[in-house]
Design a protein around this motif. Structure first.
Motif, PDB file in Angstrom:
ATOM      1  N   THR A  54      21.282   3.014   5.713  1.00 18.97           N
ATOM      2  CA  THR A  54      21.846   3.577   6.936  1.00 18.97           C
ATOM      3  C   THR A  54      20.691   4.248   7.683  1.00 18.97           C
ATOM      4  N   PRO A  55      20.871   4.574   8.959  1.00 17.45           N
ATOM      5  CA  PRO A  55      19.804   5.303   9.656  1.00 17.45           C
ATOM      6  C   PRO A  55      19.410   6.589   8.932  1.00 17.45           C
ATOM      7  N   ALA A  56      20.389   7.306   8.403  1.00 14.90           N
ATOM      8  CA  ALA A  56      20.086   8.557   7.694  1.00 14.90           C
ATOM      9  C   ALA A  56      19.308   8.295   6.411  1.00 14.90           C
ATOM     10  N   GLU A  57      19.699   7.266   5.655  1.00 12.22           N
ATOM     11  CA  GLU A  57      18.987   6.930   4.424  1.00 12.22           C
ATOM     12  C   GLU A  57      17.541   6.528   4.711  1.00 12.22           C
ATOM     13  N   SER A  58      17.345   5.816   5.810  1.00 13.96           N
ATOM     14  CA  SER A  58      15.982   5.364   6.141  1.00 13.96           C
ATOM     15  C   SER A  58      15.077   6.524   6.534  1.00 13.96           C
ATOM     16  N   ALA A  59      15.665   7.626   6.932  1.00 13.26           N
ATOM     17  CA  ALA A  59      14.884   8.794   7.355  1.00 13.26           C
ATOM     18  C   ALA A  59      14.677   9.800   6.222  1.00 13.26           C
ATOM     19  N   THR A  60      15.329   9.577   5.093  1.00 18.03           N
ATOM     20  CA  THR A  60      15.216  10.478   3.951  1.00 18.03           C
ATOM     21  C   THR A  60      14.678   9.681   2.776  1.00 18.03           C
ATOM     22  N   LEU A  61      13.393   9.849   2.487  1.00 16.38           N
ATOM     23  CA  LEU A  61      12.752   9.029   1.467  1.00 16.38           C
ATOM     24  C   LEU A  61      12.307   9.871   0.275  1.00 16.38           C
ATOM     25  N   SER A  62      12.570   9.357  -0.907  1.00 18.34           N
ATOM     26  CA  SER A  62      12.061   9.995  -2.119  1.00 18.34           C
ATOM     27  C   SER A  62      10.551   9.780  -2.168  1.00 18.34           C
ATOM     28  N   GLU A  63       9.892  10.525  -3.024  1.00 17.00           N
ATOM     29  CA  GLU A  63       8.435  10.356  -3.167  1.00 17.00           C
ATOM     30  C   GLU A  63       8.101   8.952  -3.652  1.00 17.00           C
ATOM     31  N   GLN A  64       8.911   8.414  -4.537  1.00 19.20           N
ATOM     32  CA  GLN A  64       8.672   7.060  -5.046  1.00 19.20           C
ATOM     33  C   GLN A  64       8.782   6.036  -3.919  1.00 19.20           C
ATOM     34  N   GLU A  68       5.947   3.455  -2.398  1.00 26.56           N
ATOM     35  CA  GLU A  68       6.155   2.009  -2.300  1.00 26.56           C
ATOM     36  C   GLU A  68       6.005   1.521  -0.860  1.00 26.56           C
ATOM     37  N   ILE A  69       6.620   2.223   0.070  1.00 23.65           N
ATOM     38  CA  ILE A  69       6.523   1.853   1.486  1.00 23.65           C
ATOM     39  C   ILE A  69       5.093   2.047   1.970  1.00 23.65           C
ATOM     40  N   GLY A  70       4.447   3.101   1.511  1.00 26.83           N
ATOM     41  CA  GLY A  70       3.049   3.338   1.865  1.00 26.83           C
ATOM     42  C   GLY A  70       2.153   2.187   1.459  1.00 26.83           C
ATOM     43  N   HIS A  71       2.405   1.615   0.280  1.00 25.62           N
ATOM     44  CA  HIS A  71       1.606   0.468  -0.169  1.00 25.62           C
ATOM     45  C   HIS A  71       1.800  -0.724   0.755  1.00 25.62           C
ATOM     46  N   GLU A  72       3.026  -0.965   1.173  1.00 22.87           N
ATOM     47  CA  GLU A  72       3.283  -2.094   2.082  1.00 22.87           C
ATOM     48  C   GLU A  72       2.686  -1.825   3.469  1.00 22.87           C
ATOM     49  N   LEU A  73       2.800  -0.594   3.926  1.00 20.02           N
ATOM     50  CA  LEU A  73       2.178  -0.245   5.215  1.00 20.02           C
ATOM     51  C   LEU A  73       0.662  -0.399   5.135  1.00 20.02           C
ATOM     52  N   ALA A  74       0.092  -0.006   4.006  1.00 15.02           N
ATOM     53  CA  ALA A  74      -1.352  -0.142   3.827  1.00 15.02           C
ATOM     54  C   ALA A  74      -1.763  -1.611   3.855  1.00 15.02           C
ATOM     55  N   ASP A  75      -1.014  -2.472   3.186  1.00 10.56           N
ATOM     56  CA  ASP A  75      -1.315  -3.905   3.223  1.00 10.56           C
ATOM     57  C   ASP A  75      -1.282  -4.422   4.655  1.00 10.56           C
ATOM     58  N   THR A  76      -0.253  -4.026   5.398  1.00 11.01           N
ATOM     59  CA  THR A  76      -0.123  -4.456   6.796  1.00 11.01           C
ATOM     60  C   THR A  76      -1.295  -3.946   7.625  1.00 11.01           C
ATOM     61  N   PHE A  77      -1.652  -2.698   7.419  1.00 19.13           N
ATOM     62  CA  PHE A  77      -2.745  -2.066   8.163  1.00 19.13           C
ATOM     63  C   PHE A  77      -4.084  -2.730   7.857  1.00 19.13           C
ATOM     64  N   VAL A  78      -4.326  -3.033   6.580  1.00 21.99           N
ATOM     65  CA  VAL A  78      -5.577  -3.684   6.195  1.00 21.99           C
ATOM     66  C   VAL A  78      -5.696  -5.048   6.867  1.00 21.99           C
ATOM     67  N   TYR A  79      -4.618  -5.808   6.868  1.00 23.60           N
ATOM     68  CA  TYR A  79      -4.658  -7.116   7.540  1.00 23.60           C
ATOM     69  C   TYR A  79      -4.874  -6.948   9.044  1.00 23.60           C
ATOM     70  N   LEU A  80      -4.253  -5.959   9.635  1.00 21.21           N
ATOM     71  CA  LEU A  80      -4.462  -5.688  11.063  1.00 21.21           C
ATOM     72  C   LEU A  80      -5.930  -5.388  11.342  1.00 21.21           C
ATOM     73  N   LEU A  81      -6.530  -4.535  10.517  1.00 25.03           N
ATOM     74  CA  LEU A  81      -7.947  -4.215  10.682  1.00 25.03           C
ATOM     75  C   LEU A  81      -8.822  -5.452  10.506  1.00 25.03           C
ATOM     76  N   ARG A  82      -8.476  -6.305   9.545  1.00 27.24           N
ATOM     77  CA  ARG A  82      -9.266  -7.523   9.328  1.00 27.24           C
ATOM     78  C   ARG A  82      -9.158  -8.474  10.518  1.00 27.24           C
ATOM     79  N   ILE A  83      -7.956  -8.633  11.077  1.00 22.95           N
ATOM     80  CA  ILE A  83      -7.803  -9.499  12.251  1.00 22.95           C
ATOM     81  C   ILE A  83      -8.689  -8.986  13.375  1.00 22.95           C
ATOM     82  N   ALA A  84      -8.647  -7.699  13.623  1.00 21.27           N
ATOM     83  CA  ALA A  84      -9.469  -7.111  14.682  1.00 21.27           C
ATOM     84  C   ALA A  84     -10.948  -7.353  14.398  1.00 21.27           C
TER      85      ALA A  84
END
Length: 124
Positions: A54-64, A68-84
């Protein structure tokens, strides 16, 4: 507080990623097309974490979940930097240019509090 052994600027991170890629002889695989496709796959993995929230659940994240989301964001960010990097695009300059363009498309006095596309108030 930044870790002294990890880069804390975009340029330092870009250099670290380039070194990582060169050590593994992966430049041959890092075409703009391949990198763009990999970035989209990683972005989809970010979306997967929120798919049924739900919108509320997506805004309230456990540390775990943050990790996990940070790792996926990092992968996305690294690929973005490589494309550039591969395309010779200065991301900071490109982002600043885009913000300038969006400021013209979405003047604060007309866009404030609205999610309408800029074409909705172009003629106003």
């Amino acid at each position: 507080m930044p870790d002294a052994d990890k880069p804390d600027s975009l340029d330092q991170l870009r250099v670290r990623i380039s070194h990582f890629v060169q050590e593994r002889d992966w430049e041959q695989f890092h075409t703009p097309k391949n990198l763009a496709m990999a970035m989209i796959v990683e972005a989809a993995e970010v979306v997967e974490h929120f798919q049924w929230d739900t919108p509320a659940e997506s805004a309230t994240l456990s540390e775990q979940r943050k990790t996990e989301i940070g790792h996926e964001l990092a992968d996305t960010f690294v690929y973005l930097l490589r494309i550039a990097e591969v395309c010779g695009i200065d991301l900071i300059a490109a982002a600043n240019d885009k913000i300038d363009l969006n400021a013209k498309k979405y003047p604060a006095d007309k866009a404030r509090g609205s999610n309408a596309k800029y074409t909705a108030y172009q003629d106003q």
